[in-house]
Design a protein around this motif. Structure first.
Motif, PDB file in Angstrom:
ATOM      1  N   VAL A   1       0.284  -1.240   0.091  1.00  0.00           N
ATOM      2  CA  VAL A   1       0.109   0.089  -0.200  1.00  0.00           C
ATOM      3  C   VAL A   1       0.946   1.368  -0.206  1.00  0.00           C
ATOM      4  O   VAL A   1       0.261   2.439  -0.624  1.00  0.00           O
ATOM      5  CB  VAL A   1      -0.782   0.322   0.968  1.00  0.00           C
TER       6      VAL A   1
ATOM      7  N   ASP B   1       3.112   1.835  -3.584  1.00  0.00           N
ATOM      8  CA  ASP B   1       1.765   1.920  -4.850  1.00  0.00           C
ATOM      9  C   ASP B   1       1.214   3.368  -4.032  1.00  0.00           C
ATOM     10  O   ASP B   1       1.437   4.472  -4.858  1.00  0.00           O
ATOM     11  CB  ASP B   1       0.225   1.053  -4.708  1.00  0.00           C
ATOM     12  N   TYR B   2       0.655   3.837  -3.474  1.00  0.00           N
ATOM     13  CA  TYR B   2       0.948   5.660  -2.412  1.00  0.00           C
ATOM     14  C   TYR B   2       1.984   6.418  -2.941  1.00  0.00           C
ATOM     15  O   TYR B   2       1.956   7.147  -4.270  1.00  0.00           O
ATOM     16  CB  TYR B   2       0.199   5.703  -1.534  1.00  0.00           C
ATOM     17  N   ASP B   3       2.597   6.128  -2.309  1.00  0.00           N
ATOM     18  CA  ASP B   3       4.169   6.669  -3.166  1.00  0.00           C
ATOM     19  C   ASP B   3       4.847   6.979  -4.992  1.00  0.00           C
ATOM     20  O   ASP B   3       4.832   7.992  -4.908  1.00  0.00           O
ATOM     21  CB  ASP B   3       5.322   6.367  -2.307  1.00  0.00           C
TER      22      ASP B   3
ATOM     23  N   PHE C   1      -5.892   2.098   3.054  1.00  0.00           N
ATOM     24  CA  PHE C   1      -5.293   3.215   1.627  1.00  0.00           C
ATOM     25  C   PHE C   1      -6.264   4.663   2.702  1.00  0.00           C
ATOM     26  O   PHE C   1      -5.753   5.068   2.822  1.00  0.00           O
ATOM     27  CB  PHE C   1      -5.597   2.570   0.142  1.00  0.00           C
TER      28      PHE C   1
ATOM     29  N   ALA D   1      -5.984   8.050   1.765  1.00  0.00           N
ATOM     30  CA  ALA D   1      -5.485   8.178   0.132  1.00  0.00           C
ATOM     31  C   ALA D   1      -6.697   7.535  -0.139  1.00  0.00           C
ATOM     32  O   ALA D   1      -6.773   6.486  -0.193  1.00  0.00           O
ATOM     33  CB  ALA D   1      -4.002   7.574  -0.200  1.00  0.00           C
ATOM     34  N   GLU D   2      -6.670   7.739  -2.046  1.00  0.00           N
ATOM     35  CA  GLU D   2      -7.820   6.662  -2.533  1.00  0.00           C
ATOM     36  C   GLU D   2      -7.367   5.577  -3.610  1.00  0.00           C
ATOM     37  O   GLU D   2      -6.310   5.604  -3.754  1.00  0.00           O
ATOM     38  CB  GLU D   2      -8.052   7.698  -3.820  1.00  0.00           C
ATOM     39  N   PRO D   3      -7.437   4.000  -2.920  1.00  0.00           N
ATOM     40  CA  PRO D   3      -6.873   3.273  -3.841  1.00  0.00           C
ATOM     41  C   PRO D   3      -6.886   3.300  -4.992  1.00  0.00           C
ATOM     42  O   PRO D   3      -7.701   4.111  -5.937  1.00  0.00           O
ATOM     43  CB  PRO D   3      -8.266   2.027  -3.318  1.00  0.00           C
TER      44      PRO D   3
END
Length: 475
Positions: free
Chosen positions: A191, A194-196, A219, A224-226
């Protein structure tokens, strides 16, 4: 609209298998079609099983398949400080908590649950709740960190392959996001990465579907938005069973070793679960233009070795000879043959591409054009290198010794004239000559074979064949 960014994130605990290669290909194609970025990430947090050799195998496989990535490779082991930072944020925001339940106690809990026919799961005993009094932390127990999963509501996954998938939160327990030694776990690191990295679309195998609702909840806890998810169906063996080593080549580089061209394997992989009408052969440009992950079938695909072999032969026949020659050179080297010690490899490819299904077969057939020493197939020699062939071969030597312009058209005319002058049928000359030049009865046309063997080697081999016949007569 955000720029599309996909990723391939293998764990370096083994080679790059074809299931992983298909995932990489689909992620690559989706990014390329939409003008996006394709990122390579190595998920190497399993310190016990991850090895440098496996990392190299993955990178080697990606290079051989020419799946070029725009960023990376990124390594999770180099990002531990970032994971710890997010874990502390989740603890501070109340979305995570310390759990002091010893491993033995957790194992006993799960055994008891399974004995009652229940799904084994953590019971939330260290989960902080309003009005709940937690016990004193036991001495000497290093806690894990658990994610505080929502107790009600549901997670809705609008999957690009499987459609709408709904998971109730009450079915999920509080997963561990940091082990007792402080190292982060898979679902947390994925997670954060994928976010960064700004990943917009996660394309991966459907064996990860169980992880997806947990990751979506993390997320959201991070504010944050997945990403959008697409879970690919598994690949089965020809017998319909789960693909395993017993089905033969499952490592990408094993296909390389067995003589397949990378474009043949990519073309084969893109058709495992995806189609465009009845089209079977796709160039890379066509794959990029036509592929859409939303068109991937939901059902599993079975490998078909015959189809791969057919595709490989198609690419051997139709690819630029210089391209095939580049790969053939490596396979000749595997046979202890120096590709510099013989004809141009492009000429060899043109001569043999109708006869070989793999580069291994092509190299085996070509080896005789590069070696000074030549052995005879016993059956072929017994049948064709006999007393009747001796005067024919002597006539061939006499004629060839006068030839300096060693090109196919010249050699073709000479052979035809010899057959006519000797008053024999073509096979009476061709077969002894073929065995003398290559050691067997299988080769391209005689004029092409002479051209590939070369003038000096051809004359030496013909003299050797005559000596072989003389020795056989006196034996």
């Amino acid at each position: 609209m955000k720029k599309i960014r996909t990723r391939f994130a293998p764990s370096p605990t083994g080679y790059l298998h074809i299931g992983g290669a298909r995932t990489a290909l689909f992620s690559y194609l989706y990014a390329r079609r939409h003008g996006g970025d394709f990122i390579l990430r190595i998920e190497d947090t399993d310190l016990e099983r991850s090895t440098p050799e496996s990392v190299n195998a993955i990178l080697e496989g990606m290079t051989w398949l020419n799946l070029e990535y725009d960023e990376g490779p990124f390594y999770q082991t180099q990002r531990f400080d970032r994971y710890k930072e997010v874990i502390q944020q989740l603890l501070a925001s109340g979305h995570a908590y310390y759990c002091y339940m010893p491993r033995e106690e957790l194992d006993a809990l799960r055994e008891a649950q399974m004995a009652r026919g229940e799904k084994p799961r953590y019971d939330g005993r260290w989960r902080p709740e309003p009005g709940k009094v937690l016990p004193e932390p036991p001495a000497g127990v290093q806690p894990v960190v658990r994610f505080k999963n929502p107790l009600d509501g549901e997670v809705v996954i609008e999957d690009m392959v499987r459609g709408r998938v709904v998971i109730r939160n009450e079915e999920l327990d509080d997963l561990i996001i940091a082990r007792s030694d402080g190292t982060p776990t898979y679902n947390l690191t994925v997670v954060v990465d994928d976010y960064d990295m700004g990943i917009t679309h996660v394309i991966r195998g459907d064996d990860h579907l169980n992880n997806t609702p947990r990751q979506i909840n993390i997320f959201r806890a991070m504010g944050a938005e997945p990403p959008v998810y697409a879970h690919l169906p598994m690949i089965l063996g020809p017998d319909g069973a789960k693909l395993s080593k017993r089905h033969g080549a499952v490592s990408v580089m094993q296909y390389h070793e067995e003589g397949y061209l990378p474009e043949a394997l990519l073309n084969y992989l893109v058709r495992l679960g995806w189609s465009h009408g009845d089209q079977e052969v796709f160039s890379r440009e066509e794959m990029i233009r036509l592929f859409d992950v939303a068109d991937v079938n939901q059902s599993a695909s079975a490998i078909n070795p015959d189809k791969l072999l057919w595709l490989n032969q198609h690419y051997l026949k139709t690819s630029d000879p210089s391209h095939v020659a580049r790969y053939l050179s490596w396979h000749l080297g595997n046979l202890g043959v120096d590709p510099a010690e013989g004809p141009a490899l492009e000429d060899v490819v043109v001569a043999l591409r109708e006869r070989a299904r793999t580069l291994v077969e092509m190299a085996q057939q070509a080896a005789c054009y590069f070696r000074d020493e030549l052995g005879y197939d016993e059956e072929a020699a017994a049948k064709h290198l006999n007393a009747a062939a001796e005067p024919i071969l002597r006539a061939v030597v006499e004629a060839l010794e006068q030839v300096q312009d060693w090109r196919v058209p010249v050699l073709e005319t000479l052979i035809k004239d010899l057959v006519k002058a000797l008053g024999i049928k073509f096979p009476q000359l061709a077969q002894p000559l073929r065995v003398a030049l290559t050691g067997s009865t299988a080769s391209p046309s005689i004029d092409t074979t002479l051209a590939l063997v070369g003038r000096e080697r051809s004359l030496v081999r013909l003299q050797k064949a005559i000596s072989f016949i003389e020795a056989s007569k006196s034996a």
